[in-house]
Design a protein around this motif. Structure first.
Motif, PDB file in Angstrom:
ATOM      1  N   LEU A   1       0.834  -1.206   0.000  1.00 18.20           N
ATOM      2  CA  LEU A   1       0.000   0.000   0.000  1.00 18.20           C
ATOM      3  C   LEU A   1       0.867   1.254   0.000  1.00 18.20           C
ATOM      4  O   LEU A   1       0.650   2.166  -0.801  1.00 18.20           O
ATOM      5  N   ASP A   2       1.855   1.296   0.882  1.00 24.65           N
ATOM      6  CA  ASP A   2       2.743   2.465   0.957  1.00 24.65           C
ATOM      7  C   ASP A   2       3.462   2.700  -0.364  1.00 24.65           C
ATOM      8  O   ASP A   2       3.593   3.838  -0.823  1.00 24.65           O
ATOM      9  N   ASP A   3       3.952   1.622  -0.966  1.00 23.54           N
ATOM     10  CA  ASP A   3       4.660   1.746  -2.246  1.00 23.54           C
ATOM     11  C   ASP A   3       3.766   2.370  -3.319  1.00 23.54           C
ATOM     12  O   ASP A   3       4.215   3.222  -4.095  1.00 23.54           O
ATOM     13  N   ASN A   4       2.504   1.946  -3.350  1.00 23.56           N
ATOM     14  CA  ASN A   4       1.583   2.476  -4.362  1.00 23.56           C
ATOM     15  C   ASN A   4       1.171   3.915  -4.084  1.00 23.56           C
ATOM     16  O   ASN A   4       0.962   4.703  -5.013  1.00 23.56           O
ATOM     17  N   LEU A   5       1.041   4.268  -2.806  1.00 20.76           N
ATOM     18  CA  LEU A   5       0.717   5.662  -2.469  1.00 20.76           C
ATOM     19  C   LEU A   5       1.873   6.585  -2.863  1.00 20.76           C
ATOM     20  O   LEU A   5       1.652   7.696  -3.364  1.00 20.76           O
ATOM     21  N   ILE A   6       3.092   6.118  -2.657  1.00 14.52           N
ATOM     22  CA  ILE A   6       4.271   6.896  -3.062  1.00 14.52           C
ATOM     23  C   ILE A   6       4.314   7.026  -4.581  1.00 14.52           C
ATOM     24  O   ILE A   6       4.610   8.098  -5.126  1.00 14.52           O
ATOM     25  N   LYS A   7       3.995   5.934  -5.259  1.00 14.81           N
ATOM     26  CA  LYS A   7       3.983   5.947  -6.728  1.00 14.81           C
ATOM     27  C   LYS A   7       2.959   6.951  -7.255  1.00 14.81           C
ATOM     28  O   LYS A   7       3.234   7.705  -8.196  1.00 14.81           O
ATOM     29  N   ALA A   8       1.770   6.976  -6.640  1.00 14.24           N
ATOM     30  CA  ALA A   8       0.722   7.908  -7.067  1.00 14.24           C
ATOM     31  C   ALA A   8       1.166   9.353  -6.835  1.00 14.24           C
ATOM     32  O   ALA A   8       0.939  10.229  -7.688  1.00 14.24           O
ATOM     33  N   ALA A   9       1.810   9.602  -5.697  1.00 12.30           N
ATOM     34  CA  ALA A   9       2.299  10.950  -5.404  1.00 12.30           C
ATOM     35  C   ALA A   9       3.346  11.385  -6.423  1.00 12.30           C
ATOM     36  O   ALA A   9       3.351  12.535  -6.888  1.00 12.30           O
ATOM     37  N   ASN A  10       4.215  10.473  -6.795  1.00  8.77           N
ATOM     38  CA  ASN A  10       5.246  10.790  -7.786  1.00  8.77           C
ATOM     39  C   ASN A  10       4.644  11.086  -9.154  1.00  8.77           C
ATOM     40  O   ASN A  10       5.170  11.922  -9.905  1.00  8.77           O
ATOM     41  N   LEU A  11       3.548  10.406  -9.473  1.00  4.25           N
ATOM     42  CA  LEU A  11       2.861  10.670 -10.738  1.00  4.25           C
ATOM     43  C   LEU A  11       2.291  12.082 -10.768  1.00  4.25           C
ATOM     44  O   LEU A  11       2.351  12.773 -11.793  1.00  4.25           O
ATOM     45  N   VAL A  12       1.732  12.516  -9.640  1.00  4.80           N
ATOM     46  CA  VAL A  12       1.202  13.878  -9.553  1.00  4.80           C
ATOM     47  C   VAL A  12       2.336  14.886  -9.738  1.00  4.80           C
ATOM     48  O   VAL A  12       2.230  15.840 -10.513  1.00  4.80           O
ATOM     49  N   LYS A  13       3.439  14.668  -9.022  1.00  7.34           N
ATOM     50  CA  LYS A  13       4.575  15.588  -9.088  1.00  7.34           C
ATOM     51  C   LYS A  13       5.203  15.607 -10.478  1.00  7.34           C
ATOM     52  O   LYS A  13       5.781  16.617 -10.893  1.00  7.34           O
ATOM     53  N   ALA A  14       5.071  14.476 -11.194  1.00  6.31           N
ATOM     54  CA  ALA A  14       5.655  14.391 -12.543  1.00  6.31           C
ATOM     55  C   ALA A  14       4.725  14.969 -13.609  1.00  6.31           C
ATOM     56  O   ALA A  14       5.034  14.924 -14.801  1.00  6.31           O
ATOM     57  N   GLY A  15       3.585  15.497 -13.184  1.00  5.72           N
ATOM     58  CA  GLY A  15       2.649  16.097 -14.136  1.00  5.72           C
ATOM     59  C   GLY A  15       1.749  15.095 -14.822  1.00  5.72           C
ATOM     60  O   GLY A  15       1.308  15.335 -15.953  1.00  5.72           O
ATOM     61  N   SER A  16       1.465  13.964 -14.157  1.00  7.86           N
ATOM     62  CA  SER A  16       0.566  12.956 -14.723  1.00  7.86           C
ATOM     63  C   SER A  16      -0.608  12.709 -13.766  1.00  7.86           C
ATOM     64  O   SER A  16      -0.766  11.606 -13.230  1.00  7.86           O
ATOM     65  N   PRO A  17      -1.445  13.734 -13.532  1.00  6.67           N
ATOM     66  CA  PRO A  17      -2.538  13.591 -12.573  1.00  6.67           C
ATOM     67  C   PRO A  17      -3.569  12.535 -12.975  1.00  6.67           C
ATOM     68  O   PRO A  17      -4.166  11.893 -12.107  1.00  6.67           O
ATOM     69  N   LEU A  18      -3.772  12.365 -14.278  1.00  7.50           N
ATOM     70  CA  LEU A  18      -4.746  11.371 -14.729  1.00  7.50           C
ATOM     71  C   LEU A  18      -4.316   9.967 -14.333  1.00  7.50           C
ATOM     72  O   LEU A  18      -5.123   9.161 -13.841  1.00  7.50           O
ATOM     73  N   GLU A  19      -3.029   9.667 -14.544  1.00  5.69           N
ATOM     74  CA  GLU A  19      -2.503   8.356 -14.150  1.00  5.69           C
ATOM     75  C   GLU A  19      -2.553   8.185 -12.635  1.00  5.69           C
ATOM     76  O   GLU A  19      -2.823   7.088 -12.128  1.00  5.69           O
ATOM     77  N   ALA A  20      -2.303   9.278 -11.915  1.00  3.92           N
ATOM     78  CA  ALA A  20      -2.370   9.231 -10.458  1.00  3.92           C
ATOM     79  C   ALA A  20      -3.790   8.933  -9.998  1.00  3.92           C
ATOM     80  O   ALA A  20      -4.007   8.136  -9.085  1.00  3.92           O
ATOM     81  N   ARG A  21      -4.765   9.549 -10.650  1.00  6.83           N
ATOM     82  CA  ARG A  21      -6.179   9.319 -10.297  1.00  6.83           C
ATOM     83  C   ARG A  21      -6.558   7.861 -10.515  1.00  6.83           C
ATOM     84  O   ARG A  21      -7.269   7.259  -9.689  1.00  6.83           O
ATOM     85  N   LYS A  22      -6.094   7.277 -11.603  1.00  2.52           N
ATOM     86  CA  LYS A  22      -6.383   5.864 -11.893  1.00  2.52           C
ATOM     87  C   LYS A  22      -5.793   4.966 -10.805  1.00  2.52           C
ATOM     88  O   LYS A  22      -6.434   4.013 -10.350  1.00  2.52           O
TER      89      LYS A  22
END
Length: 290
Positions: free
Chosen positions: A119-140
């Motif tokens: 769970l922690d790994d995926n939450l970090i991954k989602a946060a990195n997607l937002v910071k990388a300018g990929s909010p749509l992928e983060a939302r998914k």
């Protein structure tokens, strides 16, 4: 082993329950019910045909027990209850129950820790997607996390708070609403929902969220101050004054609440004057700019 008398019927019922639990692979309940039946045999006055019938049922229950995967692994030759040694067999079952319980709890904790790591790994991954300018992928990814880890208490509140921190206000709202449906006194979810509506400039919804928070969490200095600020945006001076005063009453050192009161007060309590040479009243004007 305490001496508690059991009827033949109660002993048979314990055996029947043990067999039912064995079919469900419920090790601890199977062992507990079997131990209860053995205790009944040792401590109760059961003779003749009834005792013979109980032993027959017990043999069937032991066959069921010995078919269970973990029991086969621990006791390749199977567990046996020899006549005259029921008391020792009872103690064996109780020791086994204790050790299995401890082992299963240890395994459960280890499994949960591993799952929380994922769970922690995926939450970090989602946060990195937002910071990388990929909010749509983060939302998914957040959506998948919410679905897969729905058994984790507070998961939607956590996701909603994270989205709010990233400024994803409209995306955070459904998660926070779902969190509050599950736990209506979740202070973090209430605060994040209010913040999301404020960020979306949905003043009416933000006010409704504050009222809901007051309902479940109780009125507080912070909630009254936030309500006062929202009413200020609408120039609803009476409500600004009342809510700011409520915040100030809870904390006389709250300078923000005091400032709002001073800005609202002239609008509410301004005196009227008559214009010179005319009979019409003229309201005094005040500079309310920040």
């Amino acid at each position: 082993m305490p001496r508690v008398k059991m009827t033949a019927k109660e002993i048979r019922e314990n055996i029947a329950r043990a067999r039912a639990y064995a079919k469900k692979s419920d090790y601890l309940r199977t062992l507990s019910c079997l131990a209860g039946a053995i205790k009944g045999l040792v401590t109760s006055q059961v003779f003749g045909a009834e005792k013979f019938e109980i032993h027959a049922h017990l043999d069937e229950a032991l066959r069921d027990l010995n078919k269970m995967k973990m029991i086969r692994k621990l006791f390749p030759k199977g567990l046996k209850c020899e006549k005259g040694k029921e008391k020792a067999f009872y103690q064996t079952l109780m020791r086994l129950h204790k050790k299995l319980g401890e082992a299963m709890e240890k395994a459960r904790v280890a499994k949960m820790r591993k799952r929380l790591g994922v769970l922690d790994d995926n939450l970090i991954k989602a946060a990195n997607l937002v910071k990388a300018g990929s909010p749509l992928e983060a939302r998914k990814l957040y959506s998948k996390i919410s679905e897969y880890f729905q058994d984790i208490e507070g998961i939607n509140s956590d996701i909603g708070n994270r989205m709010t921190t990233f400024g994803m206000f409209s995306e955070a709202v459904p998660y926070l609403q779902k969190a509050l449906e599950t736990q209506n006194n979740d202070a973090r979810a209430h605060n994040a929902l209010i913040l999301s509506y404020e960020g979306m400039h949905e003043t009416g919804k933000a006010m409704a969220a504050i009222k809901d928070a007051m309902r479940w969490l109780g009125p507080s200095e912070g909630l009254y101050l936030r309500m006062a600020k929202l009413h200020f945006a609408r120039r609803e001076w009476g409500e600004v004054f009342n809510n700011a005063k409520a915040a100030l009453d809870r904390n006389p050192l709250n300078t923000a609440a005091e400032k709002l009161m001073k800005r609202a007060e002239p609008k509410i309590f301004s005196a009227t004057k008559k214009a010179p040479g005319k009979g019409k009243p003229v309201k005094k004007t005040h500079d309310l700019s920040f």
